[in-house]
Design an enzyme around this catalytic site. Sequence first.
Site, mmCIF file in Angstrom:
data_model
loop_
_atom_site.group_PDB
_atom_site.id
_atom_site.type_symbol
_atom_site.label_atom_id
_atom_site.label_comp_id
_atom_site.label_asym_id
_atom_site.label_seq_id
_atom_site.Cartn_x
_atom_site.Cartn_y
_atom_site.Cartn_z
ATOM 1 N N HIS A 1 0.811 -1.231 0.000
ATOM 2 C CA HIS A 1 0.000 0.000 0.000
ATOM 3 C C HIS A 1 0.847 1.285 0.000
ATOM 4 C CE1 HIS A 1 0.314 0.080 4.397
ATOM 5 N NE2 HIS A 1 -0.550 -0.883 4.584
ATOM 6 N N HIS B 1 -4.809 -8.725 15.249
ATOM 7 C CA HIS B 1 -4.927 -7.489 14.461
ATOM 8 C C HIS B 1 -5.790 -7.770 13.241
ATOM 9 C CE1 HIS B 1 -3.983 -3.897 12.336
ATOM 10 N NE2 HIS B 1 -2.895 -4.310 11.716
ATOM 11 N N GLU C 1 -6.138 -6.100 10.299
ATOM 12 C CA GLU C 1 -5.728 -5.759 8.926
ATOM 13 C C GLU C 1 -5.585 -7.050 8.102
ATOM 14 O OE1 GLU C 1 -2.505 -2.926 8.687
ATOM 15 O OE2 GLU C 1 -3.059 -2.411 6.626
ATOM 16 N N ASP D 1 -3.767 -8.380 5.902
ATOM 17 C CA ASP D 1 -2.570 -9.203 5.691
ATOM 18 C C ASP D 1 -2.450 -10.270 6.788
ATOM 19 O OD1 ASP D 1 -2.193 -6.900 7.272
ATOM 20 O OD2 ASP D 1 -0.024 -6.899 6.986
ATOM 21 N N HIS E 1 -0.682 -0.705 15.457
ATOM 22 C CA HIS E 1 -0.930 0.606 14.865
ATOM 23 C C HIS E 1 -2.395 0.832 14.472
ATOM 24 C CE1 HIS E 1 -1.031 -0.563 10.391
ATOM 25 N NE2 HIS E 1 -0.961 -1.689 11.066
ATOM 26 N N ASP F 1 2.167 -6.564 14.447
ATOM 27 C CA ASP F 1 2.973 -5.675 13.597
ATOM 28 C C ASP F 1 4.172 -5.044 14.324
ATOM 29 O OD1 ASP F 1 1.702 -5.938 11.140
ATOM 30 O OD2 ASP F 1 0.259 -4.356 11.554
ATOM 31 N N TYR G 1 10.124 0.202 8.567
ATOM 32 C CA TYR G 1 8.790 -0.249 8.978
ATOM 33 C C TYR G 1 8.219 0.698 10.032
ATOM 34 C CZ TYR G 1 5.079 -3.488 10.150
ATOM 35 O OH TYR G 1 3.852 -4.059 10.340
ATOM 36 N N HIS H 1 5.570 -9.772 10.688
ATOM 37 C CA HIS H 1 6.304 -9.622 9.425
ATOM 38 C C HIS H 1 7.797 -9.828 9.675
ATOM 39 C CE1 HIS H 1 2.876 -7.892 7.290
ATOM 40 N NE2 HIS H 1 2.703 -7.061 8.299
HETATM 41 FE FE1 FEO Z 1 -1.270 -3.700 10.194
HETATM 42 FE FE2 FEO Z 1 0.749 -6.164 8.982
HETATM 43 O O1 FEO Z 1 -0.862 -5.231 9.207
#
Ligand code: FEO
Length: 394
Positions: free
Chosen positions: A24, A78, A80, A82, A144, A163, A191, A222
């Site tokens: 993104h 989380h 999101e 991903d 976040h 994250d 990051y 990640h």
């Molecule tokens: Fe906030 Fe890796 O997603």
Amino acid sequence: MKKVEIKPGVYWVGGVDWDIRNFHGYLTPRGTTYNAYLIIDEKIVLVDTVKHYLFDEMLARIKEIIDPSKIDYILSNHVEMDHSGSISRMLEIAPEAKVITSVQGERGLRRHYKKNWDFHVVKSGDSLDIGKRKLVFVHTPMVHWPDSMLTYIEIDKLLLPNDAFGQHIGGSERFDDQIEWGILKEEAAKYYANIVLPYGKQVQKAIAALGGLDIDMIGPSHGIIWRSYIPRILDEYVKWAANATENKALIVYDTMWGSTEKIAYSLREGLEEAGVPVTMRSLNTNQISDIITDLLTSKLILIGSPTLNNGYLPSMGAFLTYIKGLKPINRTGFAFGSFGWGGQAVGEIEKVMEVLGWELPVKGINLKYIPDDDELLATKGVGNDLAKLICREE
Ligand code: FEO
């Protein structure tokens, strides 16, 4: 690549996104991973999932360990996509599994997937016994997203913070000591700068909450898993969260016919002559998500654009919009540019710096058409003055 046992009975079963280069808007030259973890105890828990297109890869890793239909809980730290993007398909295989998440997590998952899953909602400080292990949940809002949560397992001394502490590194290495510290630091900084920077206060609270915990492994969602460099990455997070900077300068500029670039290089000369290291970033050749990494630890930020149509160049508009959102604070700013008539760009850049609360101790340089030798010499002198100012603040 197979599953990896990171602790006895705890497995990495995530997916490697080797080819992603734009997350993104954030350039990811090393790709990334989505780290899911499988905990085998009296109850079987899958911690987070992977982006939807890596579901089969995650499933294959789980199948090496257990029959996936036996999963009792899917823990969503989380929302999101991903990390939540494979929950739906996982629940088709393990329909009895409950989805553990925060209050905000449940709301977010319902909005994303429009499904009436069997939610087990937890508050910060709640725990869940799954056999010999107890999972402890700590809500970390805005690190976040509002729903962000971390999970701690005392018996394994293992922190799963989603994250936080992540880096976009996609490869066959799973642990920090398999990659050079310099690369890890650069990717973790990038990051932090692009994802977490606006939330320094919340990061400080999250770090304080970790203070009493015995941790010898951090498994983010990640990149690599931290086991050898935990004190180092915690030190960096403490500095980044405090917006601590070094006495160095970042010059970000774009140019039309080379005049603004000449000013940028004269400023650099003056700064370097006074002993301040300078990073030069032309918006013509550098992408904003890379420049933010340079900005993370730089005290003095010099931003330059020629005037175009009563404002700055569109490339500068994108950069300034990005930094207004990321809100780096405690910086000293300086604006510069060139113009033919009008000359509004420098003032407009200064307005953004003021919105960010930066110190502006020296009035910007704004030169008509093409700077001459005297003007460039004076510009170099301004660079020299700025260097002395930020060094004196020490
Ligand atoms: Fe906030 Fe890796 O997603």
